[in-house]
Design a protein around this motif. Structure first.
Motif, PDB file in Angstrom:
ATOM      1  N   VAL A 131      44.069  35.877  47.095  1.00 51.67           N
ATOM      2  CA  VAL A 131      44.017  36.804  45.962  1.00 51.67           C
ATOM      3  C   VAL A 131      44.795  36.248  44.778  1.00 51.67           C
ATOM      4  N   ILE A 132      45.859  35.490  45.033  1.00 48.89           N
ATOM      5  CA  ILE A 132      46.587  34.845  43.937  1.00 48.89           C
ATOM      6  C   ILE A 132      45.684  33.835  43.249  1.00 48.89           C
ATOM      7  N   GLU A 133      44.965  33.018  44.032  1.00 57.27           N
ATOM      8  CA  GLU A 133      44.040  32.046  43.443  1.00 57.27           C
ATOM      9  C   GLU A 133      42.925  32.753  42.678  1.00 57.27           C
ATOM     10  N   LEU A 134      42.314  33.763  43.297  1.00 60.36           N
ATOM     11  CA  LEU A 134      41.222  34.487  42.641  1.00 60.36           C
ATOM     12  C   LEU A 134      41.685  35.095  41.329  1.00 60.36           C
ATOM     13  N   GLU A 135      42.870  35.689  41.324  1.00 65.21           N
ATOM     14  CA  GLU A 135      43.379  36.321  40.108  1.00 65.21           C
ATOM     15  C   GLU A 135      43.556  35.304  38.980  1.00 65.21           C
ATOM     16  N   THR A 136      43.880  34.060  39.306  1.00 68.18           N
ATOM     17  CA  THR A 136      44.007  33.034  38.254  1.00 68.18           C
ATOM     18  C   THR A 136      42.648  32.624  37.706  1.00 68.18           C
ATOM     19  N   LEU A 137      41.592  32.805  38.486  1.00 64.63           N
ATOM     20  CA  LEU A 137      40.241  32.422  38.069  1.00 64.63           C
ATOM     21  C   LEU A 137      39.528  33.514  37.274  1.00 64.63           C
ATOM     22  N   VAL A 138      39.795  34.757  37.623  1.00 64.24           N
ATOM     23  CA  VAL A 138      39.058  35.894  37.062  1.00 64.24           C
ATOM     24  C   VAL A 138      39.531  36.207  35.644  1.00 64.24           C
ATOM     25  N   ARG A 139      38.573  36.462  34.789  1.00 61.86           N
ATOM     26  CA  ARG A 139      38.856  36.847  33.402  1.00 61.86           C
ATOM     27  C   ARG A 139      38.700  38.354  33.256  1.00 61.86           C
TER      28      ARG A 139
END
Length: 163
Positions: A131-139
């Motif tokens: 979720v940390i990685e996904l949050e960095t990707l999501v705009r």
């Protein structure tokens, strides 16, 4: 992984029945994450968007949770600060339809054994690092598509195989 969809890169597709979340990439590709989604989470399908996310979010149990499990949740009715013991974990991405909060979240979890299973109060749980990685990707404003049971598995088979 290979993933065939008409959705634009940056879209999140959740398959609650297979318990995977796909972050759509260019060129018929996606990043796949294992998730936990329970009965209430499978009740939500269709589209939403993510207007914002939170690092180490605070959490308040719903009135239904307090009513159904008072011994477990009543003492938390005032909320719980973010941190390692918080059920939302390291990050939470908030799902909205229009201007309204759906009260569904894509979030981390303290219950690592739940990932890949149908064991969630209604949200989409992920490993903290995922979720940390996904949050960095999501705009902000990212589209989220939650598949129905009939749509489960959609995108994972090449359209050419259907010919």
């Amino acid at each position: 992984m290979d993933y065939w969809t008409d959705e634009k890169p940056g879209t999140i597709i959740v398959d609650p029945w297979q318990r995977f979340l796909y972050y759509v990439q260019p060129g018929n590709r996606a990043i796949r994450y294992a998730v936990a989604v329970g009965d209430q989470g499978r009740a939500f399908s269709g589209t939403a968007h993510i207007p914002y996310s939170r690092d180490w979010p605070s959490w308040i149990p719903t009135q239904n949770m307090i009513r159904e499990f008072p011994e477990q949740y009543a003492h938390l009715s005032g909320g719980m600060e973010g941190g390692l013991m918080n059920p939302l974990g390291a990050r939470a991405l908030y799902l909205h339809k229009g201007n309204r909060d759906t009260y569904y979240r894509i979030h981390g979890t303290t219950d690592m054994g739940s990932i890949g299973n149908a064991t969630s109060a209604g949200c989409i749980r992920m490993f903290h690092q995922d979720v940390i990685e996904l949050e960095t990707l999501v705009r902000s404003g990212a589209r989220v598509v939650v598949l129905t049971e009939e749509e489960s598995g959609k995108g994972t088979t090449s359209p050419a195989q259907g010919v």
